[in-house]
Scaffold this motif. Sequence first.
Motif, mmCIF file in Angstrom:
data_model
loop_
_atom_site.group_PDB
_atom_site.id
_atom_site.type_symbol
_atom_site.label_atom_id
_atom_site.label_comp_id
_atom_site.label_asym_id
_atom_site.label_seq_id
_atom_site.Cartn_x
_atom_site.Cartn_y
_atom_site.Cartn_z
ATOM 1 N N ASN A 86 0.832 -1.092 -0.193
ATOM 2 C CA ASN A 86 0.088 0.281 0.028
ATOM 3 C C ASN A 86 0.387 1.243 0.027
ATOM 4 O O ASN A 86 0.766 1.377 0.873
ATOM 5 N N PRO A 87 1.049 1.945 -1.407
ATOM 6 C CA PRO A 87 2.149 2.657 -1.207
ATOM 7 C C PRO A 87 1.751 3.816 -0.392
ATOM 8 O O PRO A 87 2.182 4.919 0.191
ATOM 9 N N GLY A 88 0.566 4.717 -0.586
ATOM 10 C CA GLY A 88 -0.303 5.542 0.190
ATOM 11 C C GLY A 88 0.359 5.612 1.400
ATOM 12 O O GLY A 88 0.249 6.566 2.420
ATOM 13 N N LEU A 89 -0.430 4.136 2.054
ATOM 14 C CA LEU A 89 -0.188 4.454 3.627
ATOM 15 C C LEU A 89 1.326 3.991 4.110
ATOM 16 O O LEU A 89 1.580 4.739 4.921
ATOM 17 N N SER A 90 2.212 3.573 2.761
ATOM 18 C CA SER A 90 3.725 3.253 3.481
ATOM 19 C C SER A 90 4.534 4.961 3.354
ATOM 20 O O SER A 90 4.578 5.398 4.507
ATOM 21 N N ASP A 91 4.257 5.929 2.456
ATOM 22 C CA ASP A 91 4.516 7.046 2.192
ATOM 23 C C ASP A 91 4.117 7.631 3.673
ATOM 24 O O ASP A 91 4.510 8.624 4.517
ATOM 25 N N ASN A 131 -5.345 -0.463 -6.821
ATOM 26 C CA ASN A 131 -6.353 -0.269 -5.389
ATOM 27 C C ASN A 131 -6.020 0.918 -4.608
ATOM 28 O O ASN A 131 -7.115 1.056 -4.137
ATOM 29 N N ALA A 132 -4.754 0.927 -4.323
ATOM 30 C CA ALA A 132 -4.636 1.912 -2.822
ATOM 31 C C ALA A 132 -4.848 3.102 -3.153
ATOM 32 O O ALA A 132 -4.919 4.083 -4.253
ATOM 33 N N PHE A 133 -4.983 3.695 -1.910
ATOM 34 C CA PHE A 133 -5.711 5.045 -1.500
ATOM 35 C C PHE A 133 -3.583 6.100 -1.871
ATOM 36 O O PHE A 133 -2.876 5.265 -1.180
ATOM 37 N N SER A 134 -4.166 7.444 -2.183
ATOM 38 C CA SER A 134 -2.681 7.917 -2.057
ATOM 39 C C SER A 134 -2.368 8.466 -0.403
ATOM 40 O O SER A 134 -3.389 8.283 0.480
#
Length: 251
Positions: A86-91, A131-134
Amino acid sequence: MHTVIIGDPHPAFSRALASIYSNECHGVNVLVTKSFSELQTWVELHPSAVVLVNPRMKGAPGLGTVSALLESYEISSLVMLLEQDNPGLSDYFVARGASAAVPKTADFSVFKAILTGGTVELISDCEEAQNAFSIDFYEGLANLTRRQATILTYLKEGKLNKQIAHELGISEATVKHHVSALLSTLGFYSRSQLVAMINELGINVDYRGSNRKSANSKSTPRRAVNGYKVAGAGAGATPGSTMQPAYVAAP
C-alpha cells in the motif's frame, strides 16, 4: 545484543519471523506479542530496540501508531508491517517518522536487511498498489477534527444520523453537516461507500491532536528516514498510475 520486538495480530507470522531472525541473525533477542499494550511495555524495557509493528494489532491506535511510539519511547528503528502493498499508507507512516513500511508478503531478505544492513529490492504489487489510496487520503483521515473522528466511529458502528445526534447531544442537521464534511475531506460520494472502505482498511482512526500538528509541519513525505528508503511507490500515487520498483535499505 540486538533486541527485536514484533507486534502483529497473527501469531503464526510473528513466530515464523522470530524463528528466522533467531536462526539467521546470531545474538538477537526476539520478543513477540499481539497486544499493543504489551509491546509498549517491552519497548520501554528495551530502549533502542528494533520494533516491527502492525497498526492493525490489538489496541494499536492505527494511523496514530507511529506518533504514539516515537513520542514516548527510544526506538532504534520503527518498521510498520502492512497486510498488503500500500504505497499511500507506506508514505504516510514514513512521513510520520517510521524507518520503513513493509508489506508482510515481502521476502525475508527485506526483513533481514532491516536488522543486519544491506539493500534489497522490493517490487510493488502493481494490482494491489494501483487500487490503494494515496497519502493524501491517509493524511485526511489523520487530520479529522475530534468531532469528525467521533462521528466516523459511529458511522462504522452503523448508527443513523438520529442516533448519532442523540449520542452527541446535537441536532440531526449538524450531524448531516459533519457527514458531508467527512465525505468531502476523504473524497467519497456516499456514507455507505465511506463506511465500507474504512471497515475494509481495518485501521483505527483515533483522534490525536499531535497528528494534526505534525501533519501541518510536513509539506511532503520524506523519501528516506534513518537510512531507509520507503517500501512503496511515489508519494501521492493514485489508482491507474505507473508503479515503479521501490527499495528498503538498512543502515
